[in-house]
Scaffold this active site. Structure first.
Site, mmCIF file in Angstrom:
data_model
loop_
_atom_site.group_PDB
_atom_site.id
_atom_site.type_symbol
_atom_site.label_atom_id
_atom_site.label_comp_id
_atom_site.label_asym_id
_atom_site.label_seq_id
_atom_site.Cartn_x
_atom_site.Cartn_y
_atom_site.Cartn_z
ATOM 1 N N LEU A 18 24.709 4.534 -22.835
ATOM 2 C CA LEU A 18 25.114 3.630 -21.758
ATOM 3 C C LEU A 18 26.524 3.121 -22.063
ATOM 4 C CD1 LEU A 18 24.059 2.082 -19.201
ATOM 5 C CD2 LEU A 18 23.851 0.122 -20.727
ATOM 6 N N LYS B 90 21.864 3.094 -15.887
ATOM 7 C CA LYS B 90 21.073 1.967 -16.416
ATOM 8 C C LYS B 90 19.751 1.900 -15.659
ATOM 9 C CE LYS B 90 21.913 -2.632 -18.395
ATOM 10 N NZ LYS B 90 21.275 -2.337 -19.671
ATOM 11 N N TYR C 40 19.128 -1.467 -13.167
ATOM 12 C CA TYR C 40 19.181 -2.902 -13.425
ATOM 13 C C TYR C 40 20.455 -3.285 -14.154
ATOM 14 C CZ TYR C 40 18.147 -2.247 -18.417
ATOM 15 O OH TYR C 40 18.222 -1.898 -19.739
ATOM 16 N N GLU D 249 23.201 5.541 -29.966
ATOM 17 C CA GLU D 249 23.332 4.098 -29.735
ATOM 18 C C GLU D 249 22.032 3.415 -30.137
ATOM 19 O OE1 GLU D 249 23.706 3.076 -25.555
ATOM 20 O OE2 GLU D 249 22.242 4.590 -24.978
HETATM 21 N N1 PDD Z 1 20.950 -3.659 -22.819
HETATM 22 N N2 PDD Z 1 22.879 0.689 -24.631
HETATM 23 C C1 PDD Z 1 21.663 0.426 -24.117
HETATM 24 C C2 PDD Z 1 20.613 1.479 -24.173
HETATM 25 C C3 PDD Z 1 21.412 -0.823 -23.523
HETATM 26 O O1 PDD Z 1 20.208 -1.087 -22.988
HETATM 27 C C4 PDD Z 1 22.430 -1.817 -23.511
HETATM 28 C C5 PDD Z 1 22.228 -3.161 -22.880
HETATM 29 C C6 PDD Z 1 23.680 -1.495 -24.090
HETATM 30 C C7 PDD Z 1 24.824 -2.479 -24.093
HETATM 31 O O2 PDD Z 1 25.349 -2.654 -22.800
HETATM 32 P P1 PDD Z 1 26.044 -4.020 -22.361
HETATM 33 O O3 PDD Z 1 27.115 -4.291 -23.363
HETATM 34 O O4 PDD Z 1 26.586 -3.728 -21.021
HETATM 35 O O5 PDD Z 1 24.973 -5.068 -22.373
HETATM 36 C C8 PDD Z 1 23.863 -0.241 -24.628
HETATM 37 C C9 PDD Z 1 20.660 -4.830 -22.043
HETATM 38 C C10 PDD Z 1 21.296 -6.067 -22.540
HETATM 39 C C11 PDD Z 1 19.158 -4.940 -21.866
HETATM 40 O O6 PDD Z 1 18.556 -3.932 -21.533
HETATM 41 O O7 PDD Z 1 18.595 -6.013 -22.074
#
Ligand code: PDD
Length: 288
Positions: free
Chosen positions: A202, A146, A32, A178
């Site tokens: 991620l 993801k 996703y 993270e």
């Molecule tokens: N989450 N690490 C994890 C485990 C994440 O689920 C996310 C993002 C990030 C940050 O990635 P980005 O900057 O590309 O949003 C890091 C999204 C927003 C979510 O699951 O809602």
């Protein structure tokens, strides 16, 4: 009426239903993306679509649409739903097939779904900073994908919520990885330090925007593993994500980060991030 996309078709969201035997539903067999929308424009869309393609390739799903087609579809969706500030959620699963762990033989059509949600920028928290807790990272070893399998992330976030905290910072032993849905950065003596984008985290799109900005602002960066001791001794700490942007962390497991206020480097990066939003999506009605 709200619209959603199901396999390339724009439908009334209430009618966009997926099958019980969709492999995303049964196995979490899919990937996703969450994309930010400011002023009706999709922020860092190309980067999100590139990551989606990488995630799909990693789990051997052939992308059902080209990035050009996805761009057109997502913009249509944002327009149909009159979305100004919010997110687009999009997922692609391996498709619908009788339940069997191995990939369905004879091929199956991947299932794309997408919808929008109104979501304001978390301005109050961006100003004040947020509290966090610590939790052991119990996820698998391919956190770079993801994937829809978010159970460990869900449990970590719930632990944060139970403690009236915004986020749970995960660590494998002494090494910080993270957040449950964000990347984590520390600042020590003017140097920005964050976990390398390997298979344990991620590769955040927001993280990459921030790292580029550090380069142009001549803020030194070390992308390396850092320890829980370094986290608790940091001058500043912040997290980043699509929905949280550059979010100052002012407390970790009940202990204040320095004097308990967002620090100067974090503020500078927040400012640079807002400039990037303005460049890509136009003037913001409110800034931090
Ligand atoms: N989450 N690490 C994890 C485990 C994440 O689920 C996310 C993002 C990030 C940050 O990635 P980005 O900057 O590309 O949003 C890091 C999204 C927003 C979510 O699951 O809602």
């Amino acid at each position: 009426m709200a619209y959603a996309i199901l396999n390339g078709k724009m439908l009334d969201r209430a009618e966009a239903k997926v099958d019980m035997e969709d492999r995303g539903y049964q196995f979490g067999d899919g990937v996703y993306e969450v994309i930010r929308v400011y002023n009706g424009k999709l922020f860092t869309l190309d980067e999100h679509l590139e990551r989606l393609e990488r995630s799909l390739t990693n789990i051997s799903i052939k992308p059902p649409f080209t990035n050009q087609e996805l761009t057109e579809m997502l913009y249509q969706l944002v327009e149909k739903n009159n979305l100004e500030t919010g997110i687009v959620y999009m997922q692609i699963t391996r498709g619908v097939a009788p339940r069997n762990h191995a990939f369905p033989s004879g091929g199956v059509t991947p299932c794309l779904t997408a919808y929008t949600k109104e979501l304001a920028r978390p301005l109050a928290q961006l100003k004040s900073g947020v509290k966090t807790i610590l939790t052991e990272d119990i996820r698998w070893l391919r956190c770079d994908i993801k994937s829809l399998n978010l159970l460990a992330n869900v449990l970590a976030k719930q632990k944060a919520a139970d403690n009236n905290c915004y986020e749970a910072i995960q660590h494998r032993g002494h090494e910080v990885t993270e957040g449950s849905s964000s990347n984590v950065f520390i600042i020590k003596n003017g140097v920005v330090i964050t976990h390398p984008s390997d298979q344990l985290i991620l590769k955040g799109i927001t993280k990459d925007v921030i790292l580029k900005q550090c380069e142009s602002l001549q803020i030194p960066v070390e992308e390396r593993v850092f320890s829980l001791d370094e986290l608790s001794g940091a001058d500043e700490v912040f997290l980043s994500s699509t929905t949280s942007e550059v979010m100052p962390i002012i407390e970790i497991a009940g202990n204040s980060v320095k004097d308990g206020n967002p620090g100067p480097v974090t503020r500078k990066l927040q400012e640079a991030f807002e400039q990037e939003i303005v460049e890509q999506c136009g003037e913001l009605k409110q800034s931090i």
